[in-house]
Design a protein around this motif. Structure first.
Motif, PDB file in Angstrom:
ATOM      1  N   VAL A 269       2.127  -1.190  -0.911  1.00  0.00           N
ATOM      2  CA  VAL A 269       1.686  -0.467  -2.108  1.00  0.00           C
ATOM      3  C   VAL A 269       2.854   0.306  -2.723  1.00  0.00           C
ATOM      4  O   VAL A 269       3.073   0.268  -3.943  1.00  0.00           O
ATOM      5  N   SER A 273       4.633  -0.654  -6.323  1.00  0.00           N
ATOM      6  CA  SER A 273       4.562   0.381  -7.358  1.00  0.00           C
ATOM      7  C   SER A 273       5.955   0.734  -7.871  1.00  0.00           C
ATOM      8  O   SER A 273       6.166   0.869  -9.081  1.00  0.00           O
ATOM      9  N   GLU A 281      -6.041  -6.650  -4.973  1.00  0.00           N
ATOM     10  CA  GLU A 281      -6.496  -6.653  -3.587  1.00  0.00           C
ATOM     11  C   GLU A 281      -7.918  -7.195  -3.513  1.00  0.00           C
ATOM     12  O   GLU A 281      -8.843  -6.644  -4.107  1.00  0.00           O
ATOM     13  N   CYS A 298      -5.460  -1.497   0.910  1.00  0.00           N
ATOM     14  CA  CYS A 298      -4.262  -1.105   0.163  1.00  0.00           C
ATOM     15  C   CYS A 298      -4.610  -0.019  -0.852  1.00  0.00           C
ATOM     16  O   CYS A 298      -3.836   0.905  -1.096  1.00  0.00           O
ATOM     17  N   LYS A 299      -5.803  -0.134  -1.432  1.00  0.00           N
ATOM     18  CA  LYS A 299      -6.242   0.845  -2.422  1.00  0.00           C
ATOM     19  C   LYS A 299      -6.301   2.255  -1.834  1.00  0.00           C
ATOM     20  O   LYS A 299      -6.153   3.243  -2.572  1.00  0.00           O
ATOM     21  N   ASP A 302      -3.086   3.945  -2.765  1.00  0.00           N
ATOM     22  CA  ASP A 302      -2.662   3.804  -4.169  1.00  0.00           C
ATOM     23  C   ASP A 302      -2.753   5.142  -4.898  1.00  0.00           C
ATOM     24  O   ASP A 302      -3.842   5.674  -5.105  1.00  0.00           O
ATOM     25  N   VAL A 307      -3.066  -0.614  -7.991  1.00  0.00           N
ATOM     26  CA  VAL A 307      -3.835  -1.589  -7.212  1.00  0.00           C
ATOM     27  C   VAL A 307      -5.173  -1.836  -7.894  1.00  0.00           C
ATOM     28  O   VAL A 307      -5.923  -0.895  -8.177  1.00  0.00           O
TER      29      VAL A 307
END
Length: 470
Positions: A269, A273, A281, A298-299, A302, A307
């Protein structure tokens, strides 16, 4: 900290006894109540001990009987190899093979190891029917009206509440509903890219994603992927200048079932970014974990809105209902514009019914039972493969999801194996379906979302016999 220490100490102690042979396959373990008394711990801590041992496939529970040492903990199959795809896919889409496999969808006399969805008998069909009827009765105009563009408010609120378990912490305004998970992925790719852009994915990868990227005129970069931990981060770093979009399934992806560690998710991530590369995702399998807790996404890491989180109920509750959603972060306006253009509204009655089912608490009970069933199925598959498949067969080691990746010796070509198996009403998914390159011809994916029975075992054994003949 003291409770955490006790839980770890007790589960580790029992695990050592099992692995050293002090406790043998089939031995009965102390009850939850006995464990509480022996170690002066709470019921919740004792249950957590057993959940942890179950997640390691060391023990299994039997209804009304208790916990027993698993028959499967000492089954040893070599781990599938790390994939080594070429840098850029040559876009040789296996259309004919995919069509060949999916044309059997819905055939009642076919054992469908090839389709990655749960069998209907694992789903709460009667309860869902009631919710559909209730939604028709309760909605304005019987549910014939369009709902608002962003989607059913109650459904978005329930999805937001559930996201707290993995660190999503959404509110209802963060979400947009879609007609299934594939529409969510499609909207994201259309919102972020254009023909000629490069999408980085895991390899092997779910065929629908390959077909979608190809259909949108995008190039596909297949990344080396470890069967247990997901993509190799170093390979991602080396190829960053070529990448416009990244699309990953970090939790129990199909077909490998790999589970990306949290530190890898966090690093990816941050890396994407910093390089202004959006990450799509797909978390459609995240609720199907075998361990004691729901994995992060993954979120979860974030902070920039970079994401685009996608999910659906297609793998957990009702594939045919086509209920999905996106948490699009800073790309929300683009997603809403695409939804207005392509579908205007999600399916009003179905979304209301699913929202009510989630709100009732029945979904969590269903998921708990389904996870136990899938884990038992996976263990039965591995046991049967170890006993019946050719020597040297390798498999992945999923910690959740629906998919098991099987890797044969190079002499076994799974396209040919598919043709032989289909004559006996058995459908498998040849490995070539999961790539745009000429690879994985000796591999296949098996779905363990079927009900386990003697017939299921027999059909798996038959695949093994056919492979041995090759």
């Amino acid at each position: 900290m003291q409770k955490e220490f006790l839980y770890t100490e007790i589960s580790n102690g029992i695990a050592v006894q099992i692995k050293n042979g002090v406790l043998k396959a089939g031995d009965k373990l102390p009850s939850v109540r006995t464990l509480c008394q022996e170690h002066q711990i709470s019921m919740n801590t004792a249950k957590r001990v057993f959940l942890e041992l179950e997640s390691q496939s060391l023990i299994e529970s039997k209804p009304q009987s208790g916990y027993f040492v698993s028959r499967f903990f000492d089954v040893k199959l070599p781990l599938a190899q790390i994939s080594r795809p070429s840098l850029l896919a040559d876009n040789k889409e296996p259309d004919e093979l995919i069509s060949k496999v999916y044309e059997n969808l819905g055939k009642k006399d076919m054992t469908m190891f090839s389709i990655g969805i749960p069998s209907g008998c694992l789903l709460p069909q009667a309860q869902l029917k009631k919710e559909i009827i209730n939604a028709t009765r309760d909605l304005n105009e019987g549910g014939t009206e369009y709902e608002e563009l962003q989607g059913n408010v109650k459904l978005r609120r329930m999805i937001a509440l559930r996201s707290a378990s993995w660190g999503g912490n959404f509110n209802e305004n963060d979400l947009v509903t879609t007609n299934g998970g594939m529409q969510a992925l499609s909207f994201c790719l259309m919102a972020l890219g254009k023909p000629g852009d490069t999408v980085a994915i895991e390899s092997p990868c779910y065929p629908g994603i390959l077909q979608l990227a190809n259909g949108l005129g995008m190039k596909v970069l297949e990344l080396p992927t470890h069967p247990t931990s997901g993509i190799e981060i170093e390979a991602l770093k080396k190829n960053l200048p070529k990448i416009n979009i990244c699309l990953l399934i970090p939790n129990f992806n199909s077909p490998l079932g790999s589970y990306m560690p949290d530190e890898n998710k966090k690093e990816i991530v941050k890396l994407l970014s910093e390089n202004n590369i959006p990450l799509i995702e797909d978390d459609v399998y995240g609720d199907l974990y075998f361990g004691s807790h729901r994995p992060k996404c993954c979120k979860s890491f974030d902070k920039e809105g970079n994401v685009l989180y996608c999910s659906s109920i297609s793998k957990t509750l009702a594939p045919g209902y086509r209920v999905g959603w996106i948490a699009p972060g800073k790309y929300k306006d683009r997603i809403l514009k695409l939804k207005l253009l392509h579908s205007t509204s999600s399916i009003t009655i179905v979304n209301e019914a699913v929202a009510n089912f989630l709100k009732s608490g029945k979904y969590e009970k269903h998921l708990y039972q389904m996870r136990r069933t899938l884990q038992n199925n996976y263990q039965n598959y591995v046991q049967t493969i170890a006993e019946s498949f050719p020597e040297g067969t390798r498999t992945s080691r999923p910690q959740g999801g629906l998919s098991l990746w099987v890797e044969f010796d190079k002499a076994v070509q799974t396209r040919e194996l598919y043709d032989k198996a289909i004559k006996q009403n058995i459908s498998i998914a040849p490995g070539r379906m999961f790539t745009l390159q000429d690879q994985y011809e000796n591999c296949m994916r098996l779905c363990f979302g079927l009900p386990w029975s003697e017939n299921t075992r027999s059909q798996l054994e038959q695949i093994g016999k056919l492979a041995k003949m090759m």
